[in-house]
Design a protein around this motif. Structure first.
Motif, PDB file in Angstrom:
ATOM      1  N   VAL A  15     -59.102 -25.108  -6.061  1.00 23.78           N
ATOM      2  CA  VAL A  15     -59.056 -24.180  -7.193  1.00 23.78           C
ATOM      3  C   VAL A  15     -57.787 -23.353  -7.128  1.00 23.78           C
ATOM      4  CG1 VAL A  15     -60.206 -22.260  -8.370  1.00 23.78           C
ATOM      5  CG2 VAL A  15     -61.571 -24.046  -7.261  1.00 23.78           C
TER       6      VAL A  15
ATOM      7  N   VAL B  58     -59.611 -26.058 -11.766  1.00 22.23           N
ATOM      8  CA  VAL B  58     -60.395 -26.677 -10.695  1.00 22.23           C
ATOM      9  C   VAL B  58     -60.083 -28.170 -10.651  1.00 22.23           C
ATOM     10  CG1 VAL B  58     -62.702 -27.135  -9.790  1.00 22.23           C
ATOM     11  CG2 VAL B  58     -62.243 -24.997 -11.041  1.00 22.23           C
TER      12      VAL B  58
ATOM     13  N   CYS C  28     -63.979 -20.922  -6.746  1.00 20.01           N
ATOM     14  CA  CYS C  28     -63.315 -20.069  -7.740  1.00 20.01           C
ATOM     15  C   CYS C  28     -63.283 -18.618  -7.259  1.00 20.01           C
ATOM     16  CB  CYS C  28     -64.023 -20.166  -9.085  1.00 20.01           C
ATOM     17  SG  CYS C  28     -63.757 -21.713  -9.975  1.00 20.01           S
TER      18      CYS C  28
ATOM     19  N   VAL D 232     -61.955 -27.537 -15.602  1.00 23.55           N
ATOM     20  CA  VAL D 232     -62.357 -28.391 -14.479  1.00 23.55           C
ATOM     21  C   VAL D 232     -61.913 -29.828 -14.740  1.00 23.55           C
ATOM     22  CG1 VAL D 232     -64.287 -29.260 -13.106  1.00 23.55           C
ATOM     23  CG2 VAL D 232     -64.362 -26.924 -14.013  1.00 23.55           C
TER      24      VAL D 232
ATOM     25  N   LEU E 238     -58.392 -20.124 -14.504  1.00 25.24           N
ATOM     26  CA  LEU E 238     -58.842 -20.833 -13.316  1.00 25.24           C
ATOM     27  C   LEU E 238     -58.765 -22.334 -13.565  1.00 25.24           C
ATOM     28  CD1 LEU E 238     -61.946 -18.755 -12.172  1.00 25.24           C
ATOM     29  CD2 LEU E 238     -59.990 -19.332 -10.731  1.00 25.24           C
TER      30      LEU E 238
ATOM     31  N   ILE F  56     -54.582 -28.982 -10.913  1.00 24.42           N
ATOM     32  CA  ILE F  56     -55.033 -27.586 -11.028  1.00 24.42           C
ATOM     33  C   ILE F  56     -54.413 -26.918 -12.251  1.00 24.42           C
ATOM     34  CG2 ILE F  56     -54.825 -25.303  -9.960  1.00 24.42           C
ATOM     35  CD1 ILE F  56     -55.191 -26.674  -7.239  1.00 24.42           C
TER      36      ILE F  56
END
Length: 316
Positions: free
Chosen positions: A16, A7, A50, A69, A5, A307
């Motif tokens: 995200v 962010v 997310c 992040v 993931l 991202i």
């Protein structure tokens, strides 16, 4: 296949992406940041964004290796806190601790511009380069340095290429100094230069492009006018490219990178923007300086750079 993931926390939106090990974004989620507000509430919405991205990809939190992040502002390395972020109104905010309270998964934190530069190195315009200066042209001038394939910079903040001096006692900058590169090379500066030229040349086609209202000028107005054969617009573009070439030559002379990567909306002009900048650098670089060998290219990932870079923070 492993997934991560990434962010991109901005002052306007929380964006995200679920990113595969092949750098493909297979799921997306977005929520408004609504800054300024309580940092904990923003962290809650990061978790929600997310979840939206994972749902879009048909996955769950247990399917991802970690969460990365990218956050605007100055990051304290020892405390993993945001010392200052004007966009978010964060002041000594323990962002990583707040994130870990909401994510049982591994969480990594880095500056947003550093994430964007890292993303471009992984799979964008800087792929294959190990020493890169990213210069992002927007409301201001931001940037980051990648040296030997790794993110560099004090306190995890990107470099401040917009606040290197260009003209002693020049135009006043929002940072409190005068003559900063940002005042000549940002998109905001280009729009100001366009409006000033329009006032000097009421016959310019740029008036028609703006519907007769200089307030509607954008960073593209002078370029569109030049393509329409307007000499007044062409002069704006020529002067702006010289300003940017001067700035890029300075960055190359200071840092000796393999590549200067230009990001932001203006990079969509491609070689119309970049070739005059390259020519300026070829003409004005020091004799024998490695600056003559540095490549100058446009960033290619757009908003996905931050991202993707954030998603791969766990590999550093």
């Amino acid at each position: 296949m492993k997934t991560y993931l990434g962010v991109d926390l901005g002052g306007t939106n929380i964006a995200v992406g679920v990113v595969t090990e092949d750098y493909e974004v297979i799921g997306r989620g977005k929520l408004p940041t609504k800054a300024p507000r309580d940092p904990g509430a923003i962290m809650d919405d990061i978790r929600r964004a997310c979840a939206l991205a994972l749902d879009d990809a048909g996955l769950t939190f247990s399917d991802v290796e970690w969460v990365g992040v990218g956050c605007p502002g100055i990051i304290n390395r020892q405390k993993d806190a945001i010392i200052l972020s004007n966009n978010l109104d964060f002041h000594n905010t323990p962002v990583l601790r707040l994130l870990k309270e909401r994510f049982p998964e591994k969480v990594f934190l880095e500056g947003d511009l550093n994430c964007a530069a890292f993303g471009e190195v992984l799979c964008g315009g800087a792929k294959g380069y190990r020493d890169v200066v990213l210069v992002t042209i927007g409301t201001g001038i931001g940037g980051s340095i990648i040296l030997d394939g790794k993110i560099r910079g004090m306190e995890h903040v990107g470099i401040e290429p917009g606040h290197i001096g260009m003209a002693y006692d020049g135009l006043p900058c929002g940072c409190g100094r005068r003559g900063c590169i940002e005042m000549y090379c940002s998109a905001t500066a280009l729009i100001r230069q366009t409006r000033e030229q329009m006032e000097r040349h009421p016959e310019s086609v740029m008036w028609r492009l703006c519907g007769g209202d200089p307030a509607k000028a954008t960073g593209r107005t002078s370029f569109d006018g030049m393509r329409a054969g307007d000499p007044a617009a062409a002069e704006v573009v020529r002067q702006y490219c010289d300003y940017l070439g001067y700035a890029v030559t300075t960055y190359i002379s200071m840092l000796q990178p393999e590549l200067v990567l230009i990001g932001g909306g203006l990079c969509k002009e491609g070689d119309t923007l970049l070739e005059p900048v390259r020519e300026y650098c070829r003409t004005h670089s020091l004799i024998g300086d490695k600056a003559k060998e540095a490549d100058i290219k446009a960033a290619t990932l757009g908003n996905d750079a931050g991202i993707i870079g954030a998603a791969f923070l766990g590999t550093l």
